[in-house]
Design a protein around this motif. Sequence first.
Motif, PDB file in Angstrom:
ATOM      1  N   SER A  63       0.818  -1.201   0.000  1.00 35.45           N
ATOM      2  CA  SER A  63       0.000   0.000   0.000  1.00 35.45           C
ATOM      3  C   SER A  63       0.857   1.257   0.000  1.00 35.45           C
ATOM      4  N   ASP A  64       1.890   1.256   0.817  1.00 33.65           N
ATOM      5  CA  ASP A  64       2.738   2.440   0.957  1.00 33.65           C
ATOM      6  C   ASP A  64       3.499   2.749  -0.330  1.00 33.65           C
ATOM      7  N   LEU A  65       4.108   1.745  -0.941  1.00 34.33           N
ATOM      8  CA  LEU A  65       4.886   1.975  -2.162  1.00 34.33           C
ATOM      9  C   LEU A  65       4.003   2.483  -3.306  1.00 34.33           C
ATOM     10  N   THR A  66       2.799   1.942  -3.407  1.00 30.01           N
ATOM     11  CA  THR A  66       1.898   2.366  -4.479  1.00 30.01           C
ATOM     12  C   THR A  66       1.402   3.792  -4.255  1.00 30.01           C
ATOM     13  N   ALA A  67       1.148   4.143  -3.005  1.00 29.29           N
ATOM     14  CA  ALA A  67       0.614   5.472  -2.690  1.00 29.29           C
ATOM     15  C   ALA A  67       1.632   6.586  -2.897  1.00 29.29           C
ATOM     16  N   ARG A  68       2.893   6.251  -3.086  1.00 27.62           N
ATOM     17  CA  ARG A  68       3.944   7.269  -3.222  1.00 27.62           C
ATOM     18  C   ARG A  68       4.002   7.894  -4.617  1.00 27.62           C
ATOM     19  N   VAL A  69       3.435   7.222  -5.618  1.00 27.51           N
ATOM     20  CA  VAL A  69       3.635   7.662  -7.006  1.00 27.51           C
ATOM     21  C   VAL A  69       2.366   8.295  -7.574  1.00 27.51           C
ATOM     22  N   GLN A  70       2.534   9.031  -8.691  1.00 25.65           N
ATOM     23  CA  GLN A  70       1.389   9.630  -9.366  1.00 25.65           C
ATOM     24  C   GLN A  70       0.693   8.630 -10.277  1.00 25.65           C
ATOM     25  N   SER A  71       1.479   7.825 -10.965  1.00 27.64           N
ATOM     26  CA  SER A  71       0.913   6.848 -11.896  1.00 27.64           C
ATOM     27  C   SER A  71       1.802   5.612 -11.922  1.00 27.64           C
ATOM     28  N   VAL A 143      -8.214   5.952  -1.996  1.00 26.90           N
ATOM     29  CA  VAL A 143      -7.232   5.251  -1.162  1.00 26.90           C
ATOM     30  C   VAL A 143      -6.640   4.102  -1.967  1.00 26.90           C
ATOM     31  N   ILE A 144      -5.406   3.779  -1.634  1.00 31.53           N
ATOM     32  CA  ILE A 144      -4.804   2.537  -2.136  1.00 31.53           C
ATOM     33  C   ILE A 144      -5.094   1.460  -1.108  1.00 31.53           C
ATOM     34  N   MET A 145      -5.752   0.425  -1.537  1.00 33.31           N
ATOM     35  CA  MET A 145      -6.082  -0.699  -0.664  1.00 33.31           C
ATOM     36  C   MET A 145      -5.215  -1.892  -1.053  1.00 33.31           C
ATOM     37  N   ALA A 146      -4.540  -2.467  -0.080  1.00 37.73           N
ATOM     38  CA  ALA A 146      -3.693  -3.632  -0.339  1.00 37.73           C
ATOM     39  C   ALA A 146      -4.080  -4.769   0.600  1.00 37.73           C
ATOM     40  N   ARG A 147      -4.009  -5.970   0.066  1.00 37.02           N
ATOM     41  CA  ARG A 147      -4.246  -7.178   0.851  1.00 37.02           C
ATOM     42  C   ARG A 147      -3.090  -8.140   0.616  1.00 37.02           C
ATOM     43  N   ALA A 148      -2.742  -8.870   1.650  1.00 35.39           N
ATOM     44  CA  ALA A 148      -1.733  -9.911   1.514  1.00 35.39           C
ATOM     45  C   ALA A 148      -2.119 -11.074   2.418  1.00 35.39           C
ATOM     46  N   SER A 149      -1.914 -12.264   1.928  1.00 33.76           N
ATOM     47  CA  SER A 149      -2.176 -13.459   2.737  1.00 33.76           C
ATOM     48  C   SER A 149      -1.113 -14.507   2.428  1.00 33.76           C
TER      49      SER A 149
END
Length: 201
Positions: A63-71, A143-149
Amino acid sequence: MTHMRKKTGLRSLRRFRRDQDGVAMVEFAMAFPIMLVAYCGLVDVAQMVMLNRKVTQLASTLSDLTARVQSVTPSDIDNIFNASQTVLMPFGTSNASMVIANVVVDAGGTARVCWSNQRNATAPARGSTVTLPDSARIPGTSVIMARASYKYTPAIGYVITGTFTLGDNPVYSRPRNGLATGVENIEQVVRTGTNGCPNFS
């Protein structure tokens, strides 16, 4: 005669007491299986707790890495998956499932998926409705939503057996440097080749 019997009896008693040295070996042989099972169970539980924390960290990193960029391009998203899953080390990554989604909340407060990508998982479709916590469901935002399992099978498995799914809890991050786009000019992380939302067509 009686005195001789007493001496013989005392010698036998001393010999018996000396023979008690073997009792410890018998007791150890009886206790060892229980100790082994307890140790194996402790190892399994410790591994599960450690891995569960790593899976939570994995979702947060996605989630954090994706939210850092514009595209992002599909290649960028692959790099985010590759970089994020390193937090699982020394555990393998073949049993990990990851999802990244850009969720846009329109002026009416409805949260829907603008785009999503997955690795070894099922990603929500574009335009599908998502339930967000109140803190994230703010009209006119994204929001950027991330899931991991992770599907974990105990290596020893004497005490804990079967396969357990760890994690699978969503983590949300606000775009730090998003682009204002879509029919409502909502700031969001844009995936190349995909229209900004809430234009979900």
